[in-house]
Design a protein around this motif. Structure first.
Motif, PDB file in Angstrom:
ATOM      1  N   PRO A 134    -102.360  56.361  -2.724  1.00  0.00           N
ATOM      2  CA  PRO A 134    -102.984  55.974  -4.324  1.00  0.00           C
ATOM      3  C   PRO A 134    -103.585  57.725  -4.172  1.00  0.00           C
ATOM      4  N   PHE A 135    -103.927  58.438  -5.791  1.00  0.00           N
ATOM      5  CA  PHE A 135    -103.925  59.853  -4.828  1.00  0.00           C
ATOM      6  C   PHE A 135    -104.990  59.832  -7.144  1.00  0.00           C
ATOM      7  N   PHE A 136    -105.512  60.744  -6.361  1.00  0.00           N
ATOM      8  CA  PHE A 136    -106.436  61.098  -8.182  1.00  0.00           C
ATOM      9  C   PHE A 136    -106.827  62.256  -8.096  1.00  0.00           C
ATOM     10  N   TRP A 137    -107.304  62.771  -8.861  1.00  0.00           N
ATOM     11  CA  TRP A 137    -108.378  64.307  -9.180  1.00  0.00           C
ATOM     12  C   TRP A 137    -109.394  64.174 -10.516  1.00  0.00           C
ATOM     13  N   SER A 138    -110.114  64.750 -10.396  1.00  0.00           N
ATOM     14  CA  SER A 138    -110.913  65.242 -11.245  1.00  0.00           C
ATOM     15  C   SER A 138    -111.935  66.013 -11.287  1.00  0.00           C
ATOM     16  N   ASN A 172    -110.961  65.830  -5.303  1.00  0.00           N
ATOM     17  CA  ASN A 172    -109.410  64.998  -5.291  1.00  0.00           C
ATOM     18  C   ASN A 172    -109.959  64.138  -4.428  1.00  0.00           C
ATOM     19  N   TYR A 173    -108.646  62.296  -4.236  1.00  0.00           N
ATOM     20  CA  TYR A 173    -109.244  61.490  -3.769  1.00  0.00           C
ATOM     21  C   TYR A 173    -107.336  60.868  -3.108  1.00  0.00           C
ATOM     22  N   GLY A 179    -117.903  70.209   7.345  1.00  0.00           N
ATOM     23  CA  GLY A 179    -117.506  70.755   6.453  1.00  0.00           C
ATOM     24  C   GLY A 179    -118.812  71.062   5.181  1.00  0.00           C
ATOM     25  N   SER A 180    -119.279  71.177   4.920  1.00  0.00           N
ATOM     26  CA  SER A 180    -120.758  70.903   3.481  1.00  0.00           C
ATOM     27  C   SER A 180    -120.601  70.722   2.269  1.00  0.00           C
ATOM     28  N   VAL A 181    -121.205  69.253   1.487  1.00  0.00           N
ATOM     29  CA  VAL A 181    -120.835  68.831   0.528  1.00  0.00           C
ATOM     30  C   VAL A 181    -121.512  69.791  -0.577  1.00  0.00           C
ATOM     31  N   ALA A 182    -122.836  70.155  -0.517  1.00  0.00           N
ATOM     32  CA  ALA A 182    -123.320  71.129  -0.948  1.00  0.00           C
ATOM     33  C   ALA A 182    -122.687  72.634  -0.936  1.00  0.00           C
ATOM     34  N   ASP A 183    -122.041  72.665  -0.377  1.00  0.00           N
ATOM     35  CA  ASP A 183    -121.687  75.020  -0.236  1.00  0.00           C
ATOM     36  C   ASP A 183    -119.819  74.353  -0.990  1.00  0.00           C
ATOM     37  N   LEU A 222    -114.229  64.337   3.395  1.00  0.00           N
ATOM     38  CA  LEU A 222    -114.865  63.229   3.106  1.00  0.00           C
ATOM     39  C   LEU A 222    -113.721  62.333   3.724  1.00  0.00           C
ATOM     40  N   ARG A 223    -113.946  61.267   5.428  1.00  0.00           N
ATOM     41  CA  ARG A 223    -112.981  60.225   5.418  1.00  0.00           C
ATOM     42  C   ARG A 223    -114.002  59.221   5.481  1.00  0.00           C
ATOM     43  N   TYR A 224    -113.165  57.794   4.169  1.00  0.00           N
ATOM     44  CA  TYR A 224    -114.037  56.824   4.445  1.00  0.00           C
ATOM     45  C   TYR A 224    -112.921  56.264   5.238  1.00  0.00           C
ATOM     46  N   LYS A 225    -114.368  54.908   5.994  1.00  0.00           N
ATOM     47  CA  LYS A 225    -113.768  54.392   7.407  1.00  0.00           C
ATOM     48  C   LYS A 225    -114.033  53.235   7.479  1.00  0.00           C
ATOM     49  N   HIS A 226    -113.475  52.126   7.707  1.00  0.00           N
ATOM     50  CA  HIS A 226    -113.915  50.223   7.813  1.00  0.00           C
ATOM     51  C   HIS A 226    -113.010  50.082   8.834  1.00  0.00           C
ATOM     52  N   LEU A 227    -114.129  49.917  10.156  1.00  0.00           N
ATOM     53  CA  LEU A 227    -113.517  49.704  11.108  1.00  0.00           C
ATOM     54  C   LEU A 227    -112.532  49.736  11.926  1.00  0.00           C
ATOM     55  N   GLY A 228    -113.117  51.465  12.246  1.00  0.00           N
ATOM     56  CA  GLY A 228    -112.977  52.355  12.762  1.00  0.00           C
ATOM     57  C   GLY A 228    -111.408  53.273  12.335  1.00  0.00           C
ATOM     58  N   ARG A 229    -110.896  52.892  11.192  1.00  0.00           N
ATOM     59  CA  ARG A 229    -109.612  53.506  10.435  1.00  0.00           C
ATOM     60  C   ARG A 229    -109.898  53.842   8.609  1.00  0.00           C
ATOM     61  N   VAL A 230    -108.819  54.945   8.581  1.00  0.00           N
ATOM     62  CA  VAL A 230    -109.637  55.495   7.490  1.00  0.00           C
ATOM     63  C   VAL A 230    -108.377  55.361   6.303  1.00  0.00           C
ATOM     64  N   LEU A 231    -109.495  54.647   5.551  1.00  0.00           N
ATOM     65  CA  LEU A 231    -108.837  54.296   4.496  1.00  0.00           C
ATOM     66  C   LEU A 231    -109.148  55.540   3.080  1.00  0.00           C
ATOM     67  N   ALA A 232    -109.266  56.246   3.035  1.00  0.00           N
ATOM     68  CA  ALA A 232    -109.889  57.100   1.844  1.00  0.00           C
ATOM     69  C   ALA A 232    -110.036  58.445   2.181  1.00  0.00           C
ATOM     70  N   VAL A 233    -109.768  59.286   1.619  1.00  0.00           N
ATOM     71  CA  VAL A 233    -110.714  60.673   1.635  1.00  0.00           C
ATOM     72  C   VAL A 233    -110.350  61.123   0.575  1.00  0.00           C
ATOM     73  N   SER A 234    -111.405  62.021   1.103  1.00  0.00           N
ATOM     74  CA  SER A 234    -112.125  62.816  -0.837  1.00  0.00           C
ATOM     75  C   SER A 234    -112.632  63.866  -0.217  1.00  0.00           C
ATOM     76  N   SER A 235    -111.732  65.043  -1.015  1.00  0.00           N
ATOM     77  CA  SER A 235    -112.558  66.912  -1.022  1.00  0.00           C
ATOM     78  C   SER A 235    -112.199  67.779  -1.950  1.00  0.00           C
ATOM     79  N   ILE A 236    -113.174  68.948  -1.461  1.00  0.00           N
ATOM     80  CA  ILE A 236    -113.665  69.699  -2.673  1.00  0.00           C
ATOM     81  C   ILE A 236    -112.780  71.197  -1.681  1.00  0.00           C
ATOM     82  N   TYR A 237    -112.125  71.670  -2.086  1.00  0.00           N
ATOM     83  CA  TYR A 237    -111.505  72.812  -2.057  1.00  0.00           C
ATOM     84  C   TYR A 237    -111.178  72.559  -0.274  1.00  0.00           C
ATOM     85  N   ARG A 238    -110.977  71.659   0.221  1.00  0.00           N
ATOM     86  CA  ARG A 238    -110.042  71.727   1.093  1.00  0.00           C
ATOM     87  C   ARG A 238    -108.611  71.265   0.825  1.00  0.00           C
TER      88      ARG A 238
END
Length: 506
Positions: free
Chosen positions: A437-441, A449-450, A464-468, A473-489
């Motif tokens: 699954p992918f979406f952008w806002s 992007n997500y 990196g830096s959210v503020a900058d 961002l990697r969203y993990k559960h029990l060490g496994r990456v379930l989703a990734v969001s980003s800004i200019y990456r």
């Protein structure tokens, strides 16, 4: 959307380039006025148009994967050999060019002829009916013709307008920075030329799976294969005044036109809900110079999906642009010129927009006796519990191999990709739907992007830096990456998508 192309950059590829000029296996040059991307993959060198056919994204900034190039903006995918748009949100193919290697240099010659469509069709249904004129329905109809399907296609849509680029309704078009002629997914004459019987303002009232018939406007129509792509409808909360004429939801082109019309003479608006669509509406209305108040029950916007740090960033970004938040509040009443919220405060409002989410349109499937569980249950091939009936888009709940459970996702690109897979499977192919699954806002000039699907996590890893505005961002559960969001990456985000795909393939 497609934009005026600037003067082509890079070397004249007809004069040849040195292999050492490539960077990360890619080189942008031109033939005449046409900007072209050269790609080296393994022993092969390919030449393809340099810009994505979706929103004109620069493919040189994307990545090359298994004979394809992926757009960095919205993850469209193109075959390097044929130029075919193999993965939504792009539908139009790109031109590819003849490449010659001689005397240690690489030359680009004439365009290559687009190969004829040669699709194995294990099944030959005579008539395919599609219920729905949104992302999934359009993608399915377009793919059926692209697969050289010669049978009848009937597309039944309750909308007033042919399929449009719905993400733009809350973004550039609503903000006033995109003309309306950018919105149609295809020109109006496409449907007649493609032999697609598009019937607008058409309501399907019942389906008879055993007779393979459905009822529309007092008539009966038969089918050999049926795709349910009824989508979702915006939630309108049961608040006193919610049905007043100046209170809007946003789903269709007609909805968007109504909001734009209301904004012409308005000074203040209240957006109910701090969802993605609610905040995109807020940003677009601010671009029109309207004072915007956002009322939402949560303590920070979008924390449930993006986490606390990204939620705080989104709030501060909107506040920088003048949006006024009333969080941990609900609307208790809507009047002609004011909105009352649970804190007791009264907000002036010339018009109101609900942005509190959507609910899947399941009534038709339920009445037909299809298996339902918070969505229409489908198998890995997107077929429902009734033979010959498929479902795609916002209504479909499918078995996702990454999570070991059935999931339903309300994303534009997911709906498009499901429509494409359903189309091929209605022709008898057995193609599993396993796309990530992918979406952008878009919020002002900041894209988020997500990729993936994380209902819960126990760790958010920030690179990196959210503020900058430079982060992954990697969203993990029990060490496994379930989703990734980003800004200019963008490149890292594409790589994360590929890693998720390959984890399942392995």
């Amino acid at each position: 959307m497609a934009q005026e192309q600037a003067q082509p950059s890079g070397p004249d590829l007809t004069q040849g380039v040195d292999p050492g000029d490539f960077k990360d296996g890619k080189l942008v040059g031109h033939v005449g006025d046409q900007e072209i991307l050269l790609v080296r993959e393994g022993e092969g060198i390919f030449a393809i148009d340099a810009h994505c056919s979706h929103y004109h994204g620069p493919l040189a900034d994307g990545i090359v994967v298994d004979g394809t190039v992926r757009c960095p903006w919205h993850h469209a995918c193109f075959d390097l050999r044929t130029g075919e748009a193999t993965c939504a949100p792009a539908f139009n193919a790109l031109d590819v060019w003849q490449v010659e290697q001689r005397d240690g240099r690489i030359f680009v010659r004439e365009k290559r002829a687009r190969p004829a469509v040669r699709i194995a069709k294990p099944d030959h249904p005579g008539k395919i009916v599609i219920v729905g004129g949104g992302a999934a329905g359009f993608a399915a109809a377009e793919m059926l013709r692209r697969q050289d399907y010669a049978g009848s296609i009937v597309m039944l849509s309750s909308d007033d307008a042919p399929p449009v680029d719905r993400p733009n309704l809350s973004k550039d078009y609503l903000a006033g920075s995109a003309p309306e002629d950018w919105l149609p997914l295809r020109p109006d004459d496409f449907y007649q030329q493609a032999g697609i019987d598009l019937r607008l303002r058409t309501t399907v009232t019942a389906i008879d799976p055993s007779a393979r018939q459905l009822s529309i406007n007092g008539d009966v129509i038969g089918y050999d294969r049926l795709l349910l792509a009824t989508g979702a409808e915006p939630v309108r909360l049961p608040i006193p005044g919610a049905n007043l004429s100046h209170v809007h939801t946003l789903r269709s082109l007609a909805d968007c036109r109504a909001i734009i019309d209301g904004a012409k003479s308005a000074n203040r608006a209240v957006v109910i809900g701090a969802s993605f669509i609610g905040l995109e509406v807020a940003a677009s209305l601010r671009a029109r110079g309207i004072e915007v108040h956002v009322v939402a029950p949560e303590s920070r916007p979008m924390e449930r999906i993006l986490g606390a740090e990204m939620g705080d960033f989104v709030r501060s970004l909107h506040e920088e642009h003048g949006v006024i938040f009333h969080l941990e509040n609900t609307v208790t009443a809507i009047g002609e010129k004011k909105v009352t919220i649970s804190s007791g405060e009264t907000l002036e409002a010339d018009f109101v927009v609900f942005g509190v989410g959507v609910k899947p349109r399941l009534e038709l499937a339920e009445k037909a006796g299809l298996k339902i569980d918070r969505g229409v249950l489908v198998n890995q091939y997107l077929e429902t519990s009734a033979p010959g009936i498929f479902a795609a888009g916002d209504i479909a709940r499918w078995p996702d191999p990454r999570f070991g459970e059935n999931i339903r996702v309300e994303h534009w690109v997911v709906a498009q990709r499901q429509g494409q897979v359903a189309a091929r499977n209605m022709l008898g192919h057995r193609e599993k739907y396993d796309a990530v699954p992918f979406f952008w806002s878009q919020h002002y000039d900041v894209p988020i992007n997500y990729v993936g699907h994380a209902l819960k996590w126990d760790q958010i890893e920030v690179e990196g830096s959210v503020a900058d505005r430079d982060c992954l961002l990697r969203y993990k559960h029990l060490g496994r990456v379930l989703a990734v969001s980003s800004i200019y990456r963008d490149v890292d985000h594409l790589k994360a998508e590929v890693a998720m795909e390959r984890a399942v393939a392995a």
